[in-house]
Design a protein around this motif. Sequence first.
Motif, short mmCIF file in Angstrom:
data_model
loop_
_atom_site.label_atom_id
_atom_site.label_comp_id
_atom_site.label_asym_id
_atom_site.label_seq_id
_atom_site.Cartn_x
_atom_site.Cartn_y
_atom_site.Cartn_z
N GLU A 115 0.83 -1.21 0.00
CA GLU A 115 0.00 0.00 0.00
C GLU A 115 0.86 1.26 0.00
N LEU A 116 1.95 1.24 0.75
CA LEU A 116 2.83 2.40 0.79
C LEU A 116 3.51 2.63 -0.56
N VAL A 117 3.89 1.55 -1.24
CA VAL A 117 4.48 1.68 -2.58
C VAL A 117 3.47 2.26 -3.55
N ARG A 118 2.20 1.84 -3.45
CA ARG A 118 1.15 2.44 -4.29
C ARG A 118 1.01 3.92 -3.97
N ASP A 119 1.08 4.27 -2.69
CA ASP A 119 1.04 5.68 -2.30
C ASP A 119 2.17 6.46 -2.96
N HIS A 120 3.35 5.86 -3.02
CA HIS A 120 4.49 6.54 -3.62
C HIS A 120 4.20 6.91 -5.07
N ARG A 121 3.52 6.03 -5.79
CA ARG A 121 3.16 6.34 -7.18
C ARG A 121 2.16 7.49 -7.24
N LEU A 122 1.21 7.51 -6.31
CA LEU A 122 0.25 8.62 -6.26
C LEU A 122 0.96 9.93 -5.94
N VAL A 123 1.92 9.88 -5.02
CA VAL A 123 2.68 11.08 -4.68
C VAL A 123 3.48 11.57 -5.88
N THR A 124 4.08 10.63 -6.62
CA THR A 124 4.84 11.01 -7.81
C THR A 124 3.95 11.75 -8.81
N ASP A 125 2.74 11.25 -9.02
CA ASP A 125 1.79 11.93 -9.91
C ASP A 125 1.42 13.31 -9.38
N ALA A 126 1.21 13.41 -8.07
CA ALA A 126 0.85 14.70 -7.46
C ALA A 126 2.01 15.69 -7.58
N LEU A 127 3.24 15.22 -7.39
CA LEU A 127 4.41 16.09 -7.54
C LEU A 127 4.52 16.61 -8.97
N ARG A 128 4.27 15.73 -9.94
CA ARG A 128 4.33 16.16 -11.34
C ARG A 128 3.33 17.27 -11.61
N ARG A 129 2.11 17.12 -11.06
CA ARG A 129 1.09 18.16 -11.27
C ARG A 129 1.47 19.47 -10.58
N VAL A 130 2.05 19.38 -9.39
CA VAL A 130 2.51 20.59 -8.70
C VAL A 130 3.58 21.29 -9.51
N GLU A 131 4.55 20.52 -10.01
CA GLU A 131 5.61 21.13 -10.82
C GLU A 131 5.03 21.80 -12.07
N GLU A 132 4.04 21.16 -12.68
CA GLU A 132 3.42 21.73 -13.89
C GLU A 132 2.72 23.05 -13.58
N VAL A 133 1.94 23.09 -12.49
CA VAL A 133 1.20 24.33 -12.21
C VAL A 133 2.15 25.43 -11.75
N LEU A 134 3.20 25.09 -11.02
CA LEU A 134 4.15 26.12 -10.63
C LEU A 134 4.92 26.64 -11.84
N ASP A 135 5.21 25.76 -12.78
CA ASP A 135 5.88 26.18 -14.00
C ASP A 135 4.99 27.13 -14.81
N SER A 136 3.69 26.97 -14.69
CA SER A 136 2.76 27.81 -15.46
C SER A 136 2.59 29.21 -14.86
N LEU A 137 3.09 29.43 -13.64
CA LEU A 137 2.87 30.72 -12.98
C LEU A 137 3.40 31.89 -13.78
N GLY A 138 4.55 31.73 -14.40
CA GLY A 138 5.13 32.83 -15.16
C GLY A 138 4.32 33.20 -16.39
N ARG A 139 3.49 32.29 -16.85
CA ARG A 139 2.65 32.55 -18.03
C ARG A 139 1.22 32.86 -17.66
N MET A 140 0.95 32.94 -16.35
CA MET A 140 -0.42 33.11 -15.88
C MET A 140 -0.82 34.58 -15.86
N PRO A 141 -1.94 34.94 -16.46
CA PRO A 141 -2.42 36.32 -16.34
C PRO A 141 -2.61 36.68 -14.88
N GLU A 142 -2.36 37.97 -14.56
CA GLU A 142 -2.36 38.40 -13.17
C GLU A 142 -3.65 38.08 -12.45
#
Length: 201
Positions: A115-142
């Motif tokens: 179960e913990l290993v499955r959690d790790h995969r979910l966390v990896t997906d969540a980290l990817r989404r966080v990185e994507e949205v933070l990367d988009s901040l510079g292109r985000m309208p105010e």
Amino acid sequence: MEAPNPRVTMDDPTEPSDRVRAFGNQLVDVHLWLRDQLDQLRDDVDAFLDDPGPDPASQPSRPSRDLPNVRNLRDLRAHCLTFCSALTRHHTGEDTGPFPVLAAEVPELRPVIDELVRDHRLVTDALRRVEEVLDSLGRMPEHDEARRRRVRGELDTLAALLETHFSYEERRLVSALNDLGALSPDGSRPDFLLTAAELDS
């Protein structure tokens, strides 16, 4: 919170088992450090979203790299990268280090570890989404409130997932890790017990 010292396990160990008795407790310390780093990242994101500073396009006379919001965004992305790398290294270290050993030595923990290993995969997906949205901040309208809500929402999702994961892991594995009795060949702490600051030392 200051990162735990990677080179200190126990004071003046007298037996090999003394040096590893605290593995589970050290895991809790690393989780506390990761929680603190995520809290700081969320605070930094909130501060940036609340006051992103002037739009670089409205300041043509100044190089964009000199504008406060560009510097802040660069620092924010660097903080995110540091946190994400530390968390990924922690989970990868668990998957390849203590988890297989615990599964072999304490078979009744195998469902927990799976179960913990499955959690790790979910966390990896969540980290990817966080990185994507933070990367988009510079292109985000105010005033793009929907995207700003998404940034905060992804961080909230990651925080909730990690809190559930860490609490479950601590509740189920700390005692077993304290009994594990396995150090790296050179006597240093294994990767899953290191923080980002320790990895750079």
